[in-house]
Design an enzyme around this catalytic site. Sequence first.
Site, PDB file in Angstrom:
ATOM      1  N   ARG A  65     -15.762   1.882  -2.380  1.00 48.16           N
ATOM      2  CA  ARG A  65     -15.318   0.516  -2.575  1.00 48.16           C
ATOM      3  C   ARG A  65     -16.072  -0.370  -1.636  1.00 48.16           C
ATOM      4  NH1 ARG A  65      -8.955   0.558  -2.681  1.00 48.16           N
ATOM      5  NH2 ARG A  65      -9.493   2.046  -1.074  1.00 48.16           N
ATOM      6  N   ASP A 123     -14.282   7.169  -0.813  1.00 48.99           N
ATOM      7  CA  ASP A 123     -13.932   5.636  -1.114  1.00 48.99           C
ATOM      8  C   ASP A 123     -15.277   5.358  -1.207  1.00 48.99           C
ATOM      9  OD1 ASP A 123     -12.994   3.285  -1.627  1.00 48.99           O
ATOM     10  OD2 ASP A 123     -11.623   3.681   0.097  1.00 48.99           O
ATOM     11  N   GLU A 158      -9.296  -2.617  -9.287  1.00 44.96           N
ATOM     12  CA  GLU A 158      -8.757  -2.044 -10.554  1.00 44.96           C
ATOM     13  C   GLU A 158      -8.557  -0.799 -10.720  1.00 44.96           C
ATOM     14  OE1 GLU A 158     -10.710  -2.715 -15.054  1.00 44.96           O
ATOM     15  OE2 GLU A 158     -12.065  -1.871 -13.266  1.00 44.96           O
ATOM     16  N   CYS A 159      -6.918  -0.565 -11.349  1.00 49.44           N
ATOM     17  CA  CYS A 159      -6.648   0.856 -11.735  1.00 49.44           C
ATOM     18  C   CYS A 159      -6.036   1.225 -12.980  1.00 49.44           C
ATOM     19  CB  CYS A 159      -5.690   1.250 -10.576  1.00 49.44           C
ATOM     20  SG  CYS A 159      -5.103   2.859 -10.878  1.00 49.44           S
ATOM     21  N   CYS A 213      -0.348   7.451  -9.015  1.00 49.98           N
ATOM     22  CA  CYS A 213      -0.746   6.599  -7.907  1.00 49.98           C
ATOM     23  C   CYS A 213       0.533   5.327  -8.149  1.00 49.98           C
ATOM     24  CB  CYS A 213      -1.978   6.017  -8.045  1.00 49.98           C
ATOM     25  SG  CYS A 213      -2.172   4.798  -9.570  1.00 49.98           S
ATOM     26  N   ARG A 239      -4.324 -10.758  -1.371  1.00 47.90           N
ATOM     27  CA  ARG A 239      -4.257  -9.398  -1.550  1.00 47.90           C
ATOM     28  C   ARG A 239      -5.795  -9.051  -2.220  1.00 47.90           C
ATOM     29  NH1 ARG A 239      -2.210  -4.360  -0.782  1.00 47.90           N
ATOM     30  NH2 ARG A 239      -2.493  -2.848  -2.611  1.00 47.90           N
TER      31      ARG A 239
END
Length: 379
Positions: free
Chosen positions: A310, A308, A232-233, A244, A228
Site C-alpha cells: 500500500r 504490504d 478497500e476490502c 479480517c 481515517r
Amino acid sequence: MPGSELRQLQPDGARLPSFYSPPSGARETSHHDGDIEQPDFSLSARDPASSTLENDNDAALNPFPQATTPLTQPPPASLLSPAFTPPSTPGTATPSNAGAAEPRGIPVDSSIPTGGCGSKQPRLLETLPQVECIVRARIPTTTGAEMFLHLYTNNVDNKEHLAIVFGGNIRSKSLDAVREGETEMDRLVRGAYTGRLYPGRTTSGLAAAAPSGNDASSEKPAGPPLVRIHSECYTGETVWSARCDCGEQLDEAARLMSLPTNTAGGIIIYLRQEGRGIGLGEKLKAYNLQDLGSDTVEANLLLRHPADARSYGLATAMLLDLGQKDVRLLTNNPDKIRAVEGPHREIVVKERVAMVPLSWKGRGGFRAPEVEGYLKTKV
C-alpha cells in the site's frame, strides 16, 4: 437494504440470520472451531487497564492507558473486533452514551524521535500526486446521520478513490474551483454548491442556498478533524468475511465521526488498494494459501508480492485538497503517521486516536479462528 428489512421484520428477541450483524453477543462464525486449535489471546490473566492491543487494518500495540472507570463485566477471553455493520452505522450514538463512546488519543510529533510515531521510516513519494474531486453528493444514512461522498481522480492510477466527509465545514478546493464553460446547473449537478439542494434551486452560491445567512460550510472548525485512512476490502466489507476485521473498522470509524460530540468533523479516505495493494484476485489466491497453512504475510510473499504494497501519497494529496493541514489520525499503527504526513510534512498529525474494539467492553463481536490468526499476524 436487505438487512434493514430483516431488522424491521424480526420481532423483539427473534434470532436474526447468521450473517446479519451486529449480533447481540459474541458469536461463533465457524462450525469447525472445535476441530481447530485457536490461539489464546485471553486478556483475563492481565489487567485490561495496563495494556491492550487494538485491531486496525494496520496493526500495532496500543500504548494508550485505559479509562479508570471499572468495567461492568470482564473482557471476553478472545481478541474480537467491534460489531458494526450497516444498517446500524454510522451515527448510532445517543446523547446519553455519546460521552462513553468518545474516542481517546494522545498527542504525537513526528519531527522528533520520541514523538510517538513509530520506528519505521516509510518510503515516501518525492512529490505528491495530483488529485481532483470531480463530484460529491450528500448521503443520508439509515440512522439519520449525513455524509458527503467525494469521488477523486488522480495522475498516478486509473482508480476512483473516495473521501467520506462528515461535517459541513470541510470542502474540496478542486471541486469548488470554477471550470471553463460550465453553467450553474453543472455546478449543482457535480456537487459544487453551498448549503443544501432543494427542488427549484438554480444557483450554487451561499445566498441562494441559505437566505438567512446560516450555512454549515461557514461554521468555524472546532479543531483538527478525525481522519481515517482505510484501504478497500471487498471481502471484509461486503461478503461478511471472518478472515479480517476491515468492515467493522470502517463502520466504527464512521460511527465515531458522526458522534454529536465530534464537532470538528471527520474524513475517511477510502483508497482502492484491495488486499494491501495486490488486488482482489491475488488476495483470493492468498486466502487459499492461508487454508493450506500460511499466514497473511507468508501467503503474500509466496505469491511474489510484498507483505504490504500500500501507498498513502494519494491520501495526503486528498487531505490537502480538502483543506486539512492538521489532523487527528484514527489508527493503531504509529508507523502510518509519517506515511500520511507526506514527504515534507504537508499534513501534520497532531494526535493519534485509538480504535478500541467494542468486544473488549463486552459489546458484541465475533469469534473465528481466521480472524484471530489474522490479528496475531498483524501484531
